[in-house]
Design a protein around this motif. Structure first.
Motif, mmCIF file in Angstrom:
data_model
loop_
_atom_site.group_PDB
_atom_site.id
_atom_site.type_symbol
_atom_site.label_atom_id
_atom_site.label_comp_id
_atom_site.label_asym_id
_atom_site.label_seq_id
_atom_site.Cartn_x
_atom_site.Cartn_y
_atom_site.Cartn_z
ATOM 1 N N THR A 15 9.670 9.855 7.338
ATOM 2 C CA THR A 15 9.420 9.875 6.082
ATOM 3 C C THR A 15 9.028 8.196 5.549
ATOM 4 O O THR A 15 9.710 7.409 5.900
ATOM 5 N N ASP B 239 6.659 5.695 2.623
ATOM 6 C CA ASP B 239 5.893 5.593 1.084
ATOM 7 C C ASP B 239 4.781 4.713 1.572
ATOM 8 O O ASP B 239 4.739 3.795 2.155
ATOM 9 N N THR C 242 5.048 9.504 -1.313
ATOM 10 C CA THR C 242 5.957 9.774 -0.141
ATOM 11 C C THR C 242 5.620 10.939 0.373
ATOM 12 O O THR C 242 5.470 11.751 0.004
#
Length: 421
Positions: free
Chosen positions: A64, A66, A188
């Motif tokens: 994950t 950003d 994200t």
């Protein structure tokens, strides 16, 4: 029967009249957004930093991350995309939880001569509620307002019937959150390796890959014939014959042929393997190990060809901004700021412009023969190897008079070359 034909004729006339009315309402005489060709070196630097931080080679599946994009950088991306399709311009205003996008497509001047507006102006208000979905709140095309829900439904139907449907589905699966503030947009996402293949498929169609394979073979053959046995070859001795053969292929789109061979040559000079873009290229013919030089310098050949390829593909403003950003970066942690390198960048940009805008003129020039001196003007007196402190002391910044004077001198030298007059 005659009554039915009369009814059908009336319906057809009504449909035609409705269509003409909608066109007249959609087309306008004045653009909502005026195109700007400026691309800042700062935007290029920020984009490069984002790519470095999100290099897919360093990301494990399901990671994950950003990505934060400033409004000005997003607007630059929108304008870059706009220039790749129907010629147009875009602007973007961010607000808390949403954004207002404006876009103007410029249609052929013939419409203005017919008394019809030649600008399609589109305004859209977008909203992000904190999840992964971006909602289209409302849209206006010219003087025609459309409810956001209707526009979204029409857009979904269009995507469903195009090759974009799998990519859009993958994107929805990947993005988990979109947050918009007046300053920036934060996305994200969860990294999926399939994204890389998807990006390749979008960037290069099978036809594109076939053309680049042919360009690679042509480059390998041309390089093989240039100064056999030599480890250094003048760029003009390769680039001239390469462009001449590419542009002389029967039925070839000369501009596209030039773009292809410049891209292949640029990838070779930058040390990038074309298999990064096309995995099958790992099985293509490989060029012999040789250093291409411009005015007897390998670095100038790199600067020249890479800038030419960027300008031929994407336009001169982007090529110039990338060249300037590279020199500023070098002044901070590389070989130092070099006006000589900048001259090679700009001369290459001019060649790329010729390839894209005046292919017939370039064809005549390469047929007459190219030399290194025809590609790059004399470089004597141009300062180089300046680290950041020295550059600031002598030239201040790219906006300072001392820098502008040196920049203008480079442009004057390039303009004096017969190839670029």
């Amino acid at each position: 029967m005659s009554r039915l034909l009369a009814w059908l004729g009336a319906v057809l006339l009504l449909l035609v009249a409705s269509a003409l009315f909608l066109v007249s309402r959609a087309l306008e005489d004045q653009p909502l957004v005026t195109a700007s060709d400026e691309v800042s070196a700062a935007s290029i630097s920020r984009a490069r930093d984002i790519l470095r931080r999100n290099d897919p080679r360093r990301l494990a599946p399901n990671t994950t991350r950003d990505v934060r994009l400033a409004g000005s950088d997003l607007e630059a991306l929108l304008n870059f995309a706009a220039r790749r399709g129907i010629r147009g311009a875009a602007s973007l205003d961010l607000r808390q939880g949403g954004a207002d996008v404006r876009y103007t497509a410029t249609l052929p001047r013939l419409l203005a001569d017919l008394g019809v507006g030649r600008f399609v102006n589109v305004e859209a208000s977008l909203g992000a509620s904190g999840g992964s979905q971006i909602d289209i709140e409302q849209v206006r095309i010219g003087r025609i307002p459309l409810p956001g829900a209707l526009f979204e439904a029409l857009l979904a139907q269009y995507i469903r019937h195009t090759d974009l449907a799998p990519e859009v589905a993958l994107l929805k699966k990947t993005i988990s959150k979109v947050a918009i503030t007046p300053a920036d947009v934060t996305v994200t996402y969860v990294w999926q390796p399939e994204l890389l293949d998807s990006a390749r498929n979008l960037a290069l169609s099978p036809a594109d890959q076939q053309r680049l394979a042919a360009a690679q073979r042509l480059f390998v053959d041309t390089l093989g014939r240039a100064s056999p046995g030599s480890r250094k070859v003048a760029l003009a001795d390769v680039l001239g014959p390469l462009l001449q053969q590419a542009g002389g292929q029967p039925g070839a789109d000369r501009t596209q042929a030039y773009r292809d061979v410049l891209l292949v040559t640029a990838l070779h000079l930058s040390g990038r393997n074309i298999s990064m873009l096309i995995p099958d290229a790992a099985r293509w013919p490989k060029p012999r190990p040789v250093t291409l030089t411009l005015r007897e310098r390998g670095d100038l050949a790199q600067h020249f060809v890479i800038s030419a390829a960027i300008a031929a593909q994407a336009g001169a403003p982007l090529a110039k901004a990338i060249g300037l950003d590279k020199e500023i970066d070098d002044s901070q942690r590389g070989s130092g700021f070099s006006f000589v390198d900048l001259a090679a960048d700009r001369a290459g940009t001019r060649l790329g412009q010729l390839a894209a805008r005046s292919p017939e003129r370039l064809a005549a020039a390469v047929a007459a023969g190219l030399t290194d001196a025809a590609l790059l003007p004399p470089i004597d007196g141009l300062p180089e190897h300046m680290m950041a402190d020295e550059f600031r002391r002598r030239f201040g910044s790219p906006e300072a008079p001392a820098y502008r004077q040196m920049s203008d001198e480079i442009d004057r030298r390039i303009a004096a070359l017969a190839l670029f007059r």
